[in-house]
Every structure is written in C-alpha cells, then in structure tokens.
Design a protein around this motif. Structure first.
Motif, PDB file in Angstrom:
ATOM      1  N   GLY A 187       0.751  -1.095  -0.081  1.00  0.00           N
ATOM      2  CA  GLY A 187       0.067   0.197  -0.230  1.00  0.00           C
ATOM      3  C   GLY A 187       0.827   1.160  -0.008  1.00  0.00           C
ATOM      4  O   GLY A 187       2.069   1.098   0.402  1.00  0.00           O
ATOM      5  N   ARG A 188       0.444   2.339  -0.644  1.00  0.00           N
ATOM      6  CA  ARG A 188       0.927   3.731  -0.649  1.00  0.00           C
ATOM      7  C   ARG A 188       1.356   4.061   1.051  1.00  0.00           C
ATOM      8  O   ARG A 188       2.305   5.036   0.992  1.00  0.00           O
ATOM      9  CB  ARG A 188       0.190   4.492  -1.307  1.00  0.00           C
ATOM     10  CG  ARG A 188       0.333   4.364  -2.766  1.00  0.00           C
ATOM     11  CD  ARG A 188      -0.212   5.798  -3.669  1.00  0.00           C
ATOM     12  NE  ARG A 188       0.254   5.352  -5.034  1.00  0.00           N
ATOM     13  CZ  ARG A 188       1.734   5.872  -5.593  1.00  0.00           C
ATOM     14  NH1 ARG A 188       2.313   6.334  -4.669  1.00  0.00           N
ATOM     15  NH2 ARG A 188       1.729   5.652  -6.871  1.00  0.00           N
ATOM     16  N   HIS A 189       0.528   3.558   1.813  1.00  0.00           N
ATOM     17  CA  HIS A 189       0.761   4.103   3.170  1.00  0.00           C
ATOM     18  C   HIS A 189       2.201   3.639   3.840  1.00  0.00           C
ATOM     19  O   HIS A 189       2.846   4.472   4.661  1.00  0.00           O
ATOM     20  CB  HIS A 189      -0.175   3.790   4.134  1.00  0.00           C
ATOM     21  CG  HIS A 189      -0.095   2.226   4.323  1.00  0.00           C
ATOM     22  ND1 HIS A 189      -0.593   1.166   3.417  1.00  0.00           N
ATOM     23  CD2 HIS A 189       0.384   1.430   5.279  1.00  0.00           C
ATOM     24  CE1 HIS A 189      -0.487   0.174   3.908  1.00  0.00           C
ATOM     25  NE2 HIS A 189       0.081   0.129   5.069  1.00  0.00           N
ATOM     26  N   LEU A 190       2.852   2.783   2.936  1.00  0.00           N
ATOM     27  CA  LEU A 190       4.270   2.378   3.585  1.00  0.00           C
ATOM     28  C   LEU A 190       5.291   3.028   2.613  1.00  0.00           C
ATOM     29  O   LEU A 190       6.462   2.856   2.880  1.00  0.00           O
ATOM     30  CB  LEU A 190       4.442   1.064   3.108  1.00  0.00           C
ATOM     31  CG  LEU A 190       3.504  -0.119   3.847  1.00  0.00           C
ATOM     32  CD1 LEU A 190       3.753  -1.672   3.284  1.00  0.00           C
ATOM     33  CD2 LEU A 190       3.891   0.059   5.479  1.00  0.00           C
ATOM     34  N   LYS A 191       4.999   4.199   1.915  1.00  0.00           N
ATOM     35  CA  LYS A 191       6.058   4.846   1.132  1.00  0.00           C
ATOM     36  C   LYS A 191       6.983   5.419   2.437  1.00  0.00           C
ATOM     37  O   LYS A 191       6.499   6.065   3.239  1.00  0.00           O
ATOM     38  CB  LYS A 191       5.299   6.284   0.664  1.00  0.00           C
ATOM     39  CG  LYS A 191       6.358   6.993   0.004  1.00  0.00           C
ATOM     40  CD  LYS A 191       5.336   8.126  -0.905  1.00  0.00           C
ATOM     41  CE  LYS A 191       6.636   9.006  -1.728  1.00  0.00           C
ATOM     42  NZ  LYS A 191       5.836  10.213  -2.370  1.00  0.00           N
TER      43      LYS A 191
END
Length: 155
Positions: A69-73
């Motif tokens: 997920g992008r939240h792990l960027k």
C-alpha cells in the motif's frame, strides 16, 4: 506495457508519420528510411530493427501476487532501501536482493520487470509483493491481488 513517446521514441514516431512515398529500403531485416524524407530526424533513428531483443529468462514458480500500500512510502525495506511505490520493485521470500524478475499477468499478458529489494510476503498463499507501480503495469492494482508467472532475468 505502456510505451511513452519521449526522446528517441518521439523522434522515431515523427519519422514514421511523415510522408513515406519516397525511397524506403529493406535489407537484413532492418527497415531504413531515406534521410531526405525526414531531414529533421537524426540518421541514427532512421534504422529500426524488426524484432525486439530476446531476454534470457529462467522461469520459476509463480502464484498469487499482492502489492504494497502507498501508506508504506518511505518505510525501510529488508535491503535497507526506502520503499517507493512508484519504483518497479518487489518483495520475495528467498531471491537475492537485486534480482530482476519478469512478472506476467496471464489473464491479460501484461509484463513488468521488477527488482527484489525486500522480503515477504509472509501472509496467505502469496509468492510476491509488488510495488504499486508494478501492480498497475500488469493490471492487478484495482483487484488487490492476482495470479502471476515469474521468470528471473539472467545477465
């Protein structure tokens, strides 16, 4: 795969859209357009090989793929790199970091080449976790997961 018209491809596309009523030569499997027809296109772009280069692929076990997920960027991966959802990277349980894999979605035939920079996935029956960009390239982003075929790119 998406083809972006930038640099050499843009110049080649420009040459191909010109009036090609003039002399065109075909020899040794290469199509050559006379420079007089397309004087603004560099001569190095006027010869186009008729076949794409072949890759040295070693098929390995495929299966279900998911994506980060992008939240792990920005989170650190097992290799020490920061996760970039726009990079073409993946997590695999055992392959060495830096290994390049060709990932193919057998449903639509789309492929992407990714680099292993993390470990996982460690849940369910998944064999690989893809970055958002890689999942989008092969068409599994909207579903969240999908069956894939894997092959190692050898040097």
């Amino acid at each position: 795969m998406n083809i972006r018209r930038t640099g050499r491809l843009a110049a080649l596309a420009a040459a191909m859209t010109l009036n090609l009523a003039g002399p065109v030569q075909a020899d040794s499997g290469i199509l050559a357009v006379n420079a007089a027809i397309a004087p603004e296109v560099p001569a190095s772009l006027l010869s186009v090989p008729h076949a794409a280069p072949t890759l040295d692929l070693e098929p390995i076990a495929g299966g279900m793929a998911s994506y980060y997920g992008r939240h792990l960027k920005g989170a650190r991966t097992a290799s020490g790199q920061r996760f970039d959802p726009d990079a073409l990277t993946c997590a695999h349980r055992t392959l060495p970091f830096g290994t390049q894999l060709q990932v193919t979605n057998p449903v639509n035939g789309e492929t992407v080449v990714v680099t292993v920079n993390d470990r996982g996935p460690f849940h369910g029956n998944r064999v690989i976790d893809l970055s958002d960009a890689a999942a989008e390239e092969i068409g599994i982003l909207a579903r969240g997961s999908g069956k894939v075929e894997l092959a190692i790119l050898n040097d």
